[in-house]
Design a protein around this motif. Sequence first.
Motif, short mmCIF file in Angstrom:
data_model
loop_
_atom_site.label_atom_id
_atom_site.label_comp_id
_atom_site.label_asym_id
_atom_site.label_seq_id
_atom_site.Cartn_x
_atom_site.Cartn_y
_atom_site.Cartn_z
N LYS A 119 -29.47 -56.00 -16.10
CA LYS A 119 -30.03 -54.64 -16.05
C LYS A 119 -29.23 -53.72 -15.12
O LYS A 119 -29.03 -52.55 -15.41
CB LYS A 119 -31.49 -54.70 -15.58
N HIS A 120 -28.76 -54.26 -14.00
CA HIS A 120 -28.12 -53.42 -12.98
C HIS A 120 -26.66 -53.81 -12.71
O HIS A 120 -26.08 -53.35 -11.73
CB HIS A 120 -28.89 -53.53 -11.66
N GLY A 121 -26.07 -54.65 -13.57
CA GLY A 121 -24.73 -55.16 -13.32
C GLY A 121 -23.68 -54.09 -13.17
O GLY A 121 -22.76 -54.21 -12.35
N THR A 122 -23.77 -53.03 -13.97
CA THR A 122 -22.75 -51.97 -13.88
C THR A 122 -22.78 -51.30 -12.51
O THR A 122 -21.73 -51.04 -11.91
CB THR A 122 -22.97 -50.91 -14.98
N LYS A 123 -23.99 -51.05 -11.99
CA LYS A 123 -24.09 -50.46 -10.64
C LYS A 123 -23.58 -51.44 -9.60
O LYS A 123 -22.90 -51.05 -8.64
CB LYS A 123 -25.54 -50.11 -10.34
N ALA A 124 -23.91 -52.72 -9.77
CA ALA A 124 -23.49 -53.74 -8.80
C ALA A 124 -21.98 -53.84 -8.73
O ALA A 124 -21.40 -53.93 -7.64
CB ALA A 124 -24.10 -55.09 -9.16
N VAL A 125 -21.31 -53.83 -9.87
CA VAL A 125 -19.85 -53.94 -9.89
C VAL A 125 -19.22 -52.69 -9.28
O VAL A 125 -18.30 -52.78 -8.45
CB VAL A 125 -19.34 -54.16 -11.33
N PHE A 126 -19.70 -51.52 -9.65
CA PHE A 126 -19.13 -50.27 -9.15
C PHE A 126 -19.35 -50.12 -7.64
O PHE A 126 -18.40 -49.93 -6.88
CB PHE A 126 -19.74 -49.08 -9.89
N LEU A 127 -20.61 -50.23 -7.21
CA LEU A 127 -20.93 -50.04 -5.79
C LEU A 127 -20.46 -51.23 -4.96
O LEU A 127 -20.09 -51.06 -3.79
CB LEU A 127 -22.43 -49.83 -5.61
N GLY A 128 -20.46 -52.43 -5.56
CA GLY A 128 -20.03 -53.60 -4.82
C GLY A 128 -18.58 -53.53 -4.38
O GLY A 128 -18.21 -54.15 -3.37
N ARG A 129 -17.75 -52.79 -5.10
CA ARG A 129 -16.35 -52.65 -4.71
C ARG A 129 -16.20 -51.89 -3.40
O ARG A 129 -15.14 -51.91 -2.79
CB ARG A 129 -15.57 -51.91 -5.80
N MET A 130 -17.26 -51.23 -2.95
CA MET A 130 -17.20 -50.45 -1.71
C MET A 130 -17.97 -51.10 -0.58
O MET A 130 -18.21 -50.48 0.45
CB MET A 130 -17.72 -49.03 -1.98
N VAL A 131 -18.40 -52.35 -0.79
CA VAL A 131 -19.16 -53.07 0.24
C VAL A 131 -18.35 -54.26 0.71
O VAL A 131 -18.00 -55.12 -0.11
CB VAL A 131 -20.53 -53.54 -0.31
N PRO A 132 -18.02 -54.32 2.01
CA PRO A 132 -17.27 -55.47 2.51
C PRO A 132 -17.95 -56.79 2.12
O PRO A 132 -19.17 -56.87 2.04
CB PRO A 132 -17.29 -55.26 4.03
N ILE A 133 -17.16 -57.79 1.92
CA ILE A 133 -17.58 -59.15 1.53
C ILE A 133 -17.93 -59.20 0.05
O ILE A 133 -17.41 -60.02 -0.71
CB ILE A 133 -18.77 -59.65 2.38
N PHE A 134 -18.85 -58.33 -0.40
CA PHE A 134 -19.27 -58.34 -1.80
C PHE A 134 -18.20 -57.79 -2.73
O PHE A 134 -18.31 -57.96 -3.94
CB PHE A 134 -20.57 -57.55 -1.97
N ARG A 135 -17.17 -57.16 -2.17
CA ARG A 135 -16.11 -56.59 -3.00
C ARG A 135 -15.50 -57.65 -3.91
O ARG A 135 -15.19 -57.39 -5.06
CB ARG A 135 -15.00 -55.99 -2.12
N SER A 136 -15.32 -58.84 -3.36
CA SER A 136 -14.75 -59.93 -4.15
C SER A 136 -15.82 -60.70 -4.91
O SER A 136 -15.66 -61.02 -6.09
CB SER A 136 -13.98 -60.90 -3.23
N LEU A 137 -16.93 -60.98 -4.24
CA LEU A 137 -17.95 -61.86 -4.82
C LEU A 137 -18.56 -61.30 -6.09
O LEU A 137 -18.92 -62.06 -6.99
CB LEU A 137 -19.06 -62.11 -3.78
N VAL A 138 -18.69 -59.97 -6.20
CA VAL A 138 -19.39 -59.39 -7.34
C VAL A 138 -18.67 -59.64 -8.66
O VAL A 138 -19.28 -59.59 -9.74
CB VAL A 138 -19.60 -57.88 -7.11
N SER A 139 -17.37 -59.94 -8.61
CA SER A 139 -16.62 -60.16 -9.84
C SER A 139 -17.01 -61.46 -10.53
O SER A 139 -16.93 -61.57 -11.76
CB SER A 139 -15.11 -60.19 -9.53
N VAL A 140 -17.43 -62.46 -9.75
CA VAL A 140 -17.74 -63.77 -10.33
C VAL A 140 -18.97 -63.73 -11.23
O VAL A 140 -18.91 -64.17 -12.38
CB VAL A 140 -17.89 -64.83 -9.22
N PRO A 141 -20.12 -63.20 -10.75
CA PRO A 141 -21.27 -63.11 -11.67
C PRO A 141 -21.01 -62.22 -12.88
O PRO A 141 -21.58 -62.44 -13.95
CB PRO A 141 -22.40 -62.56 -10.80
N ALA A 142 -20.15 -61.21 -12.72
CA ALA A 142 -19.80 -60.38 -13.87
C ALA A 142 -19.12 -61.22 -14.94
O ALA A 142 -19.36 -61.04 -16.15
CB ALA A 142 -18.89 -59.23 -13.44
#
Length: 220
Positions: A119-142
């Motif tokens: 439901k929120h993956g697009t927001k997570a990927v976009f905003l996650g690129r601007m959050v330290p640590i999660f910048r890398s991690l968010v790509s895996v669940p995508a």
Amino acid sequence: MQLTSLALTDQPTGGVAGWAADLVETLGGPGAGLAIALENLFPPLPSEVILPLTGFAAGQGSLSLVSALFWTTLGSVVGAVVLYWIGMVFGRERMHAIWAKLPLVKASDLERTERWFVKHGTKAVFLGRMVPIFRSLVSVPAGVERMPLPVFVMLTTLGSLIWNSVLVLAGYWLGDQWSSVERYVGVLSKGVLVLVFVALAAYVGVRLRGRNRAQHRRTS
């Protein structure tokens, strides 16, 4: 065109900063892109050092500002796509199999997380690129959830461009004070780690309390 060397009095000579400076001085923009691609794959390599240093190098004439932004963003996307591919190869079935063996977790927790990501993956990927640590991690669940690759690349490019621009421009404008960016972003990174630790501790606490109540009911 030959690259202009960084000022000897300002150029870092050791550690991650020295390594990144050598890459940028030797390869220019592609060197900065390579450093950021590796930072995505190995998060201990700090973007808050590499990106401001690249901006500083642009200010010194080692590369153009446009080249700095282009190559660092390309490096971010390449690194993210590699992690996306790893998540896609790993797959949902293996994820569920490993999850089922973990203590204090339920299958419903993972299923709920998957529904949230759908439901929120697009927001997570976009905003996650601007959050330290999660910048890398968010790509895996995508990758695990098989987000369409063109969508993933577009969101990753936009989010990375914003994050990279802020830090590269900060290094460009601050000049030989570029390293001060690391301190401020480092505080943000530590804040994220604290929030993650608190959330994890709260989760474990709730699970342990629920398990103790269930055992008490069975023995009553």
